[in-house]
Every structure is written in structure tokens, then in C-alpha cells.
Design a protein around this motif. Sequence first.
Motif, PDB file in Angstrom:
ATOM      1  N   LYS A  53       0.855  -1.043   0.047  1.00 14.84           N
ATOM      2  CA  LYS A  53      -0.023   0.082   0.034  1.00 14.84           C
ATOM      3  C   LYS A  53       0.699   1.435   0.015  1.00 14.84           C
ATOM      4  O   LYS A  53       0.433   2.212  -0.478  1.00 14.84           O
ATOM      5  CB  LYS A  53      -0.710  -0.205   1.358  1.00 14.84           C
ATOM      6  CG  LYS A  53      -2.063  -1.108   1.175  1.00 14.84           C
ATOM      7  CD  LYS A  53      -2.659  -1.060   2.498  1.00 14.84           C
ATOM      8  CE  LYS A  53      -3.443   0.255   3.123  1.00 14.84           C
ATOM      9  NZ  LYS A  53      -4.140  -0.086   4.235  1.00 14.84           N
ATOM     10  N   GLU A  77     -14.339  -5.894   4.101  1.00 15.77           N
ATOM     11  CA  GLU A  77     -14.958  -5.810   2.724  1.00 15.77           C
ATOM     12  C   GLU A  77     -13.864  -6.272   1.553  1.00 15.77           C
ATOM     13  O   GLU A  77     -14.151  -6.642   0.662  1.00 15.77           O
ATOM     14  CB  GLU A  77     -15.465  -4.446   2.325  1.00 15.77           C
ATOM     15  CG  GLU A  77     -16.830  -4.208   3.213  1.00 15.77           C
ATOM     16  CD  GLU A  77     -17.223  -2.630   3.312  1.00 15.77           C
ATOM     17  OE1 GLU A  77     -16.571  -1.965   2.713  1.00 15.77           O
ATOM     18  OE2 GLU A  77     -18.541  -2.535   3.652  1.00 15.77           O
ATOM     19  N   LYS A  78     -12.491  -5.860   1.714  1.00 18.99           N
ATOM     20  CA  LYS A  78     -11.370  -6.132   1.130  1.00 18.99           C
ATOM     21  C   LYS A  78     -11.344  -7.847   0.912  1.00 18.99           C
ATOM     22  O   LYS A  78     -11.169  -8.164  -0.259  1.00 18.99           O
ATOM     23  CB  LYS A  78     -10.201  -5.626   1.390  1.00 18.99           C
ATOM     24  CG  LYS A  78      -8.998  -5.591   0.355  1.00 18.99           C
ATOM     25  CD  LYS A  78      -9.036  -5.178  -0.844  1.00 18.99           C
ATOM     26  CE  LYS A  78      -7.607  -5.317  -1.386  1.00 18.99           C
ATOM     27  NZ  LYS A  78      -7.885  -5.218  -2.928  1.00 18.99           N
ATOM     28  N   GLU A 137      -7.109   3.438  -4.421  1.00 13.33           N
ATOM     29  CA  GLU A 137      -7.661   1.976  -4.434  1.00 13.33           C
ATOM     30  C   GLU A 137      -6.754   1.235  -3.478  1.00 13.33           C
ATOM     31  O   GLU A 137      -7.247   0.567  -2.467  1.00 13.33           O
ATOM     32  CB  GLU A 137      -7.660   1.413  -5.634  1.00 13.33           C
ATOM     33  CG  GLU A 137      -8.813   1.763  -6.706  1.00 13.33           C
ATOM     34  CD  GLU A 137      -8.760   1.130  -7.710  1.00 13.33           C
ATOM     35  OE1 GLU A 137      -7.721   0.272  -8.383  1.00 13.33           O
ATOM     36  OE2 GLU A 137      -9.911   1.311  -8.549  1.00 13.33           O
ATOM     37  N   GLN A 150      -5.380   2.560  -0.887  1.00 10.97           N
ATOM     38  CA  GLN A 150      -5.575   3.455   0.583  1.00 10.97           C
ATOM     39  C   GLN A 150      -6.851   3.214   1.009  1.00 10.97           C
ATOM     40  O   GLN A 150      -7.662   3.464   1.819  1.00 10.97           O
ATOM     41  CB  GLN A 150      -5.376   4.654   0.409  1.00 10.97           C
ATOM     42  CG  GLN A 150      -3.865   4.781   0.225  1.00 10.97           C
ATOM     43  CD  GLN A 150      -3.067   4.574   1.243  1.00 10.97           C
ATOM     44  OE1 GLN A 150      -3.302   4.872   2.390  1.00 10.97           O
ATOM     45  NE2 GLN A 150      -1.824   3.854   0.768  1.00 10.97           N
ATOM     46  N   ARG A 151      -7.838   2.420  -0.137  1.00  8.86           N
ATOM     47  CA  ARG A 151      -9.267   2.082   0.054  1.00  8.86           C
ATOM     48  C   ARG A 151     -10.118   3.415   0.513  1.00  8.86           C
ATOM     49  O   ARG A 151     -11.016   3.546   1.315  1.00  8.86           O
ATOM     50  CB  ARG A 151      -9.441   1.052   1.432  1.00  8.86           C
ATOM     51  CG  ARG A 151      -8.797   0.032   1.005  1.00  8.86           C
ATOM     52  CD  ARG A 151      -8.814  -1.116   2.098  1.00  8.86           C
ATOM     53  NE  ARG A 151      -8.144  -2.178   2.070  1.00  8.86           N
ATOM     54  CZ  ARG A 151      -7.291  -2.756   3.108  1.00  8.86           C
ATOM     55  NH1 ARG A 151      -7.482  -2.470   4.321  1.00  8.86           N
ATOM     56  NH2 ARG A 151      -6.566  -3.723   2.399  1.00  8.86           N
ATOM     57  N   ARG A 202      -9.234   9.937   5.114  1.00 12.34           N
ATOM     58  CA  ARG A 202     -10.221   9.519   3.915  1.00 12.34           C
ATOM     59  C   ARG A 202     -11.697   9.985   4.222  1.00 12.34           C
ATOM     60  O   ARG A 202     -11.968  10.145   5.133  1.00 12.34           O
ATOM     61  CB  ARG A 202     -10.146   7.974   3.819  1.00 12.34           C
ATOM     62  CG  ARG A 202      -8.787   7.373   3.335  1.00 12.34           C
ATOM     63  CD  ARG A 202      -8.663   5.858   3.573  1.00 12.34           C
ATOM     64  NE  ARG A 202      -9.234   5.445   4.942  1.00 12.34           N
ATOM     65  CZ  ARG A 202      -9.166   4.318   5.372  1.00 12.34           C
ATOM     66  NH1 ARG A 202      -8.741   3.420   4.539  1.00 12.34           N
ATOM     67  NH2 ARG A 202      -9.794   3.751   6.572  1.00 12.34           N
ATOM     68  N   SER A 216     -13.256  -1.977   6.497  1.00 13.87           N
ATOM     69  CA  SER A 216     -12.911  -2.033   5.161  1.00 13.87           C
ATOM     70  C   SER A 216     -11.888  -2.974   4.967  1.00 13.87           C
ATOM     71  O   SER A 216     -11.864  -3.485   3.670  1.00 13.87           O
ATOM     72  CB  SER A 216     -11.953  -0.584   4.875  1.00 13.87           C
ATOM     73  OG  SER A 216     -10.681  -0.644   5.855  1.00 13.87           O
ATOM     74  N   GLU A 271     -14.046   8.281   3.740  1.00 12.18           N
ATOM     75  CA  GLU A 271     -14.667   7.084   4.400  1.00 12.18           C
ATOM     76  C   GLU A 271     -14.240   7.237   5.926  1.00 12.18           C
ATOM     77  O   GLU A 271     -15.364   6.697   6.972  1.00 12.18           O
ATOM     78  CB  GLU A 271     -14.033   5.695   3.873  1.00 12.18           C
ATOM     79  CG  GLU A 271     -14.519   5.390   2.502  1.00 12.18           C
ATOM     80  CD  GLU A 271     -13.795   5.932   1.391  1.00 12.18           C
ATOM     81  OE1 GLU A 271     -14.199   5.857   0.264  1.00 12.18           O
ATOM     82  OE2 GLU A 271     -12.913   7.154   1.557  1.00 12.18           O
TER      83      GLU A 271
END
Length: 285
Positions: free
Chosen positions: A45, A197-198, A257, A259-260, A108, A194, A110
Motif C-alpha cells: 500500500k 470488505e477487501k 484504491e 488506501q481504500r 479518507r 474496510s 470514508e
Amino acid sequence: MPKYTPILKTLIACTLFTVGALSQAQQVLRVTAIPDESPTELARKAGPLIKYLEGKLNMKVEYTPVTDYAAAVETLVNKKVDLAWFGGFTFVQANVRSGGKVMPLVQREEDERFRSVFITSEPAIQSLADLKGKDVSFGSQSSTSGHLMPRSFLLQAKIDPEKDFKRVAYSGAHDATIAAVAAGKVQGGALNISVWEKFVADKKVDLSKVRVIYTTPAYYDYNWSVHADMPQALRDKLTQAFLALSRDTAEGKEILELQRATRFVPTKADNYKGIEAAARSAGLL
């Protein structure tokens, strides 16, 4: 005192100027991150982001991994690194530990409404109450989304982990919590939504065996923080570099992406007052 000719004085002055310029050009921005995932994932990342920041700041940027959450806090507080990726709780710890000298720059989008999930592989477990008498794993003890906030919501539900769970475990990282639940080492686990979900998107978890039983309400979480002693000009450059990241460019899309993130937005210390209150209420600060 030695005597120098005018020409020699000029040469010395030019040399000193050149050395000074080279020193400035070789200045290094040191970056770290809390180890909330495996070292290989964190390095993956970090790579494109480090390269991007070097271009935007026109200086060398180095990523330095740390062994645990406490080390991430101490390295920024003691100015051994210049920029750190913190969870909400580690930011609060660093801010308190430094006497208010650690400040968040960006988060973020998010992270304005972050959540945690509780997962299980036991068919009989359908709710938080069903975790009573079971072995349950958090992530790191200093994790916001893997411990502090899940614990806070458990307490709000009148569930005391130390009294109501058979055993409380700490896996150390979100991906390790998923692995522990999937392997049956614990009957329940709490982690960052997150990461969950990943794992689901990458088909790294068998949803026929492991599932979510509870998703927490939203709270503020991760941010990029610096020490207040960082020059304002560099702080501004860093902030603008993050805010400029866009999914409309190939570079920006790759970084965001990894770093979500949809995008980065400015943040402030006051956003984390709720995290601080939860930490004090849980006796963790």
C-alpha cells in the motif's frame, strides 16, 4: 586565524552554498503507519504513495515500518518520523502523549463515517448477546476499529468483555482476526469494516462459513498526522498533495484504491473527541 585570499573566500562560500543546497535537496520525509495489517500488505500500500509524495514534495520520502501500535505513536511523538498513518485511537494517544503537539492533516472521506464489524463462524451465534460465554478476539489493544470502538459498543449493549466472554484474545491485526475466526480458534471477532470488505471482494474469506453478525454505528477513524514542529510550508504541501489525489488519473486511482479511499479530505483534532471520550470511558487512556 588563517588568512584567505578573496578568491579562496569566494570558493569557500560557493562550496558551503553548494553543500547547503545538496543537504536541502537530500532532505528526507520519514513515513510510518500503524501495523494493522500484515507487513507485506502495508508495504504494498505504501509504495505508490511514497513515489507520488516524492514527486509532489520534490524530496526523498522513506517508509519505515514499526513493530506495533505503541511504536508508531512514539516515533512521531519523538520526531523520529515526520508523517504517520494513525487510527483514531492512536492519534488520540499521540496527541495526549505529546501535549497536543501531534496534529491530523487529512483523512479518507470514508473515515468520517467509519464502522467496525463483528464476525463469527458459529451458526448458533446470531447477535452480540450470543457471544456471551464465547472466545472473542479483538485486533491490537490500541486499535480503534479493532478494539476500542467495538468494546465501546459492546459496553453500550450491556456486554462487558472481561465478565461476559469466556476469553478475550488480541490477534494484533484485522486480517489475523479473520484468520482466527475462520480457523475456529475463537468464536467471534471484531475488526475494521474496510479490511473485511477487501477480504470479501478478493474472495479471501469463505462467506458460507464466516459472516457478519453486527455492524457498529459510524465514528471518525484513521488519519495522516504530523508533529506540530513540522514547518507550515511543508505541512501545506503535504496536505495539498493528499487532497490532489483523484481517481481521474491512473496514479491517483491506484493510490486511492490501495488506501481504500474515495478521496482525502481535511480533518482536525476536534473530530476525534468522541474517540478520546470512548477511550477514557473504557479505561484505555
